[in-house]
Design a protein around this motif. Structure first.
Motif, PDB file in Angstrom:
ATOM      1  N   SER A  93       0.736  -1.148  -0.009  1.00 27.36           N
ATOM      2  CA  SER A  93       0.050  -0.111   0.080  1.00 27.36           C
ATOM      3  C   SER A  93       0.790   1.381  -0.150  1.00 27.36           C
ATOM      4  N   ARG A  94       0.141   2.361  -0.339  1.00 27.10           N
ATOM      5  CA  ARG A  94       1.115   3.769  -0.411  1.00 27.10           C
ATOM      6  C   ARG A  94       1.301   4.027   1.071  1.00 27.10           C
ATOM      7  N   LEU A  95       0.500   3.726   1.995  1.00 25.96           N
ATOM      8  CA  LEU A  95       0.761   3.990   3.348  1.00 25.96           C
ATOM      9  C   LEU A  95       1.924   3.128   4.026  1.00 25.96           C
ATOM     10  N   ASP A  96       2.104   2.062   3.542  1.00 24.36           N
ATOM     11  CA  ASP A  96       3.197   1.052   3.939  1.00 24.36           C
ATOM     12  C   ASP A  96       4.634   1.647   3.170  1.00 24.36           C
ATOM     13  N   SER A  97       4.256   1.953   1.916  1.00 28.26           N
ATOM     14  CA  SER A  97       5.528   2.366   1.209  1.00 28.26           C
ATOM     15  C   SER A  97       6.024   3.757   1.724  1.00 28.26           C
ATOM     16  N   MET A  98       5.266   4.542   2.386  1.00 26.59           N
ATOM     17  CA  MET A  98       5.690   5.852   2.966  1.00 26.59           C
ATOM     18  C   MET A  98       6.211   5.627   4.306  1.00 26.59           C
ATOM     19  N   LEU A  99       5.860   4.628   4.981  1.00 31.84           N
ATOM     20  CA  LEU A  99       6.309   4.109   6.182  1.00 31.84           C
ATOM     21  C   LEU A  99       7.815   3.785   5.999  1.00 31.84           C
ATOM     22  N   ARG A 100       8.029   3.007   5.191  1.00 30.06           N
ATOM     23  CA  ARG A 100       9.255   2.441   4.776  1.00 30.06           C
ATOM     24  C   ARG A 100      10.269   3.549   4.285  1.00 30.06           C
ATOM     25  N   ARG A 101       9.633   4.579   3.655  1.00 30.68           N
ATOM     26  CA  ARG A 101      10.596   5.528   3.254  1.00 30.68           C
ATOM     27  C   ARG A 101      10.834   6.383   4.366  1.00 30.68           C
ATOM     28  N   PHE A 102       9.931   6.705   5.101  1.00 34.68           N
ATOM     29  CA  PHE A 102      10.307   7.565   6.408  1.00 34.68           C
ATOM     30  C   PHE A 102      11.288   6.810   7.251  1.00 34.68           C
ATOM     31  N   THR A 103      11.003   5.624   7.702  1.00 35.72           N
ATOM     32  CA  THR A 103      11.823   4.909   8.194  1.00 35.72           C
ATOM     33  C   THR A 103      13.456   4.897   7.759  1.00 35.72           C
ATOM     34  N   ALA A 104      13.511   4.581   6.351  1.00 34.67           N
ATOM     35  CA  ALA A 104      14.717   4.613   5.920  1.00 34.67           C
ATOM     36  C   ALA A 104      15.439   5.844   5.862  1.00 34.67           C
ATOM     37  N   GLN A 105      14.669   6.794   5.978  1.00 31.29           N
ATOM     38  CA  GLN A 105      15.244   8.202   5.772  1.00 31.29           C
ATOM     39  C   GLN A 105      15.787   8.683   7.367  1.00 31.29           C
TER      40      GLN A 105
END
Length: 158
Positions: free
Chosen positions: A2-14
């Motif tokens: 999902s876009r939400l899961d993708s955003m969470l992965r991006r923020f965590t990686a950042q």
């Protein structure tokens, strides 16, 4: 995904990449650069990580949360290319740069990151560290912190 899961992965990686960078540039001198202020979350995190360093910000417009407005002398408002040229001409050297410009269209975002890569290199001090949400060109890729999926975030030394 999902876009939400993708955003969470991006923020965590950042966040994990920025936290990791603090140890890697601890012994070096130089300023910090946040390219793409947005809401100001990353800028706010950089201020906490590097309280004794100047944190420059480049963005087209100032639309961040009121608690994340950078000092006027550290905010370069405008298109990325002339703002990077202005920063390079100022003589300030960057120890850590975070690249987060984007239009939200992958092909356009990748093309802009490639176009801006040489300008980003000009503002960096030797052995400077660059963390980017988009792939950059002409820079030396390095391994970032463990646990960040390949191509989720990109790490470079000049």
């Amino acid at each position: 995904m999902s876009r939400l899961d993708s955003m969470l992965r991006r923020f965590t990686a950042q966040r994990d990449g920025l936290n990791w960078s603090a140890d890697h540039i601890a012994a070096s001198e130089g300023d910090i650069l946040d390219m793409g202020l947005g809401n100001g979350r990353t800028y706010d995190h950089l201020r906490e990580l590097f309280p004794n360093r100047r944190v420059w910000v480049i963005d087209r417009v100032l639309k961040c949360h009121p608690s994340c407005v950078p000092p006027a002398e550290d905010f370069l408002q405008g298109e990325a290319e002339p703002m990077l040229e202005k920063l390079a001409a100022s003589g300030h050297k960057i120890a850590l740069a975070h690249y987060d410009f984007g239009f939200g269209v992958k092909e356009k975002d990748v093309a802009e990151a490639a176009r801006l890569s040489p300008l980003i290199a000009r503002v960096m001090q030797p052995n400077g560290l660059i963390i980017s949400g988009q792939p950059l060109v002409g820079l030396t890729p390095i391994a970032g912190p463990q646990g960040i999926p390949k191509d989720r975030y990109h790490f470079y030394h000049l």
